[in-house]
Write an enzyme that holds these catalytic residues in place. Structure first.
Site, short mmCIF file in Angstrom:
data_model
loop_
_atom_site.label_atom_id
_atom_site.label_comp_id
_atom_site.label_asym_id
_atom_site.label_seq_id
_atom_site.Cartn_x
_atom_site.Cartn_y
_atom_site.Cartn_z
CD GLU A 1 -3.18 -0.63 2.17
OE1 GLU A 1 -2.97 0.22 3.06
OE2 GLU A 1 -4.18 -1.35 2.15
CG HIS B 1 10.45 -28.74 1.17
ND1 HIS B 1 11.23 -29.79 0.77
CD2 HIS B 1 11.01 -28.25 2.31
CE1 HIS B 1 12.22 -29.96 1.64
NE2 HIS B 1 12.10 -29.02 2.59
CE LYS C 1 -11.30 1.47 3.64
NZ LYS C 1 -10.81 2.09 4.85
O1 PA5 Z 1 -3.58 1.14 5.57
C1 PA5 Z 1 -4.73 1.52 5.37
O2 PA5 Z 1 -5.02 2.72 5.48
C2 PA5 Z 1 -5.87 0.57 5.05
O3 PA5 Z 1 -5.51 -0.68 4.62
C3 PA5 Z 1 -6.73 0.45 6.31
O4 PA5 Z 1 -5.96 -0.07 7.34
C4 PA5 Z 1 -7.98 -0.43 6.11
O5 PA5 Z 1 -8.66 -0.08 4.95
C5 PA5 Z 1 -8.91 -0.27 7.31
O6 PA5 Z 1 -9.23 1.07 7.49
P1 PA5 Z 1 -9.81 1.64 8.83
O7 PA5 Z 1 -8.80 1.44 9.89
O8 PA5 Z 1 -10.07 3.08 8.55
O9 PA5 Z 1 -11.07 0.88 9.13
#
Ligand code: PA5
Length: 408
Positions: free
Chosen positions: A267, A296, A391
């Site tokens: 990310e 393996h 989202k």
């Molecule tokens: O790193 C990130 O921002 C995302 O992967 C969030 O962790 C994930 O979408 C969950 O979001 P939130 O903590 O707002 O529920």
């Protein structure tokens, strides 16, 4: 203490020392909170007081959260607690389950084993708006209400200090809540209440975790190339120009660490635009592997497939002095040598033993490295527009009807 072994790089990319200062300045300008949170004494105090208050009251802790709100906790639990902890007969702390999916079977089968009367639900969401988490919350809350349980006793929230639906509910209904600072995004939040609260409740020494992380922060802020391990790691990863990174601990306990790292790298570095708004589509694909298991399974590919990977081993130096401990070491050495013979770059990060302190160092090493990688790639390592787009595309009407949120 963390050590690097770089002998299998063949050609060690020359990390330019002047870049450290320049990058540290740029990272500081981004005003991200992932390193200053280590000084958040108020949250630490709040977590410890809460833990004392509820001691002995719950047999189950269920974390509702996804992505960065779940992976860190899963990693802490697997790395630092007994591998079969929830099955231990004389377990002295509550059993912890992190529900990071909405698969109906997962929810149903969790309900088969928990006793609602003895369960604390920790709802974790930075945005306070994530539909998966809100729908889980809505589901478990309704069930608690049907069982006439006191919501204030059975739920706590970990969410943004000011914004989001969860924050609103917490303030309105006076539900105990812990804050995630606005400038800490999900994948950098393991050392906030996101990871620290559940960890503390299952007996992990969170002060030691933070102490380890602080040690690494000191290295991160140093402009000496000998000291600054996060910078060295980032420069290797960037300058080798491999499109994939395999993280392969020779430790069963660290396999969830690789899941946590996978999100962090994917990310943070997978970005469409650079800092100047130019389309660059950067990214390093993270792969997780486990020694010896994946010798393996995946090693054939790493040795003879496309030479597009940097392999990072994590090794724990101190092992049981039995056949397994010895064999594990021998096999790790054989694996790295086979890769080196095939000209496959690989490095080893080693720790003396796996403890709260060394895990804190490791977590911080990779978070700080990621910040440097963002500077090498000239992208923003701290946002996630691709996640947010998906989202937004979720059916809003459905979301409204099936969560307690009015805002979605
Ligand atoms: O790193 C990130 O921002 C995302 O992967 C969030 O962790 C994930 O979408 C969950 O979001 P939130 O903590 O707002 O529920």
């Amino acid at each position: 203490m963390i050590k690097f072994d770089l002998k299998n790089l063949h050609k060690i990319p020359s990390a330019q020392k002047p870049l450290i200062k320049k990058f540290l300045k740029k990272i500081a300008e981004k005003k991200q909170g992932f390193s200053e949170i280590l000084n958040d004494k108020k949250t630490l105090y709040q977590i410890n007081s809460f833990a004392k208050k509820i001691e002995g009251k719950f047999s189950y802790i269920v974390v509702l959260g996804i992505g960065g709100s779940a992976l860190g906790t899963i990693c802490l639990q697997q790395s630092l607690k007994h591998l079969f902890g929830n099955e231990l007969k004389n377990l002295k702390t509550p059993k912890l389950y992190v529900i990071d999916n909405i698969d109906p079977i997962l929810i149903k089968e969790l309900e088969d084993i928990i006793d609602y009367k003895k369960t604390l639900f920790i709802v974790i969401s930075k945005s306070g708006e994530t539909i998966e988490t809100l729908s889980q919350y809505s589901h478990f809350r309704k069930n608690c209400e049907n069982k006439k349980l006191d919501i204030k006793k059975h739920f706590v929230f970990v969410t943004d200090a000011k914004n989001g639906e969860l924050r609103k509910i917490a303030d309105k209904e006076k539900i105990t809540s812990f804050r995630i600072p606005g400038n800490v995004s999900g994948r950098f939040s393991v050392l906030t209440a996101v990871g620290l609260l559940p960890a503390r409740l299952i007996g992990i020494k969170i002060e030691k975790l933070l102490a380890g992380a602080k040690k690494m922060r000191k290295k991160f802020l140093s402009d000496s190339i000998k000291e600054n391990q996060p910078f060295v790691l980032a420069s290797i990863q960037f300058l080798l120009k491999k499109t994939m990174t395999v993280l392969m601990p020779y430790s069963q306990k660290l396999i969830k660490f690789t899941d946590w790292h996978r999100q962090l790298l994917a990310e943070s570095i997978g970005k469409k635009f650079n800092n100047n708004g130019k389309i660059v589509n950067t990214g390093i694909t993270p792969i997780n592997a486990l020694g010896v298991t994946d010798q393996h399974s995946q090693l054939q590919l790493y040795n003879e497939g496309p030479n597009d990977k940097l392999i990072i081993f994590i090794e724990i130096e101190k092992h049981e002095k039995n056949i397994f401990g010895k064999l594990l070491k021998i096999e790790k050495n054989a694996t790295e040598q086979s890769l080196a013979k095939n000209n496959r770059p690989n490095i080893t990060i080693s720790i003396n033993s796996l403890t709260e302190e060394t895990l804190g160092e490791l977590l911080m090493l990779f978070m700080c490295e990621t910040a440097f990688l963002g500077e090498f790639f000239e992208i923003n390592a701290f946002d996630q527009p691709g996640v947010e787009l998906s989202k937004k595309l979720i059916d809003r009407n459905f979301a409204k009807q099936n969560t307690l949120s009015t805002k979605i």
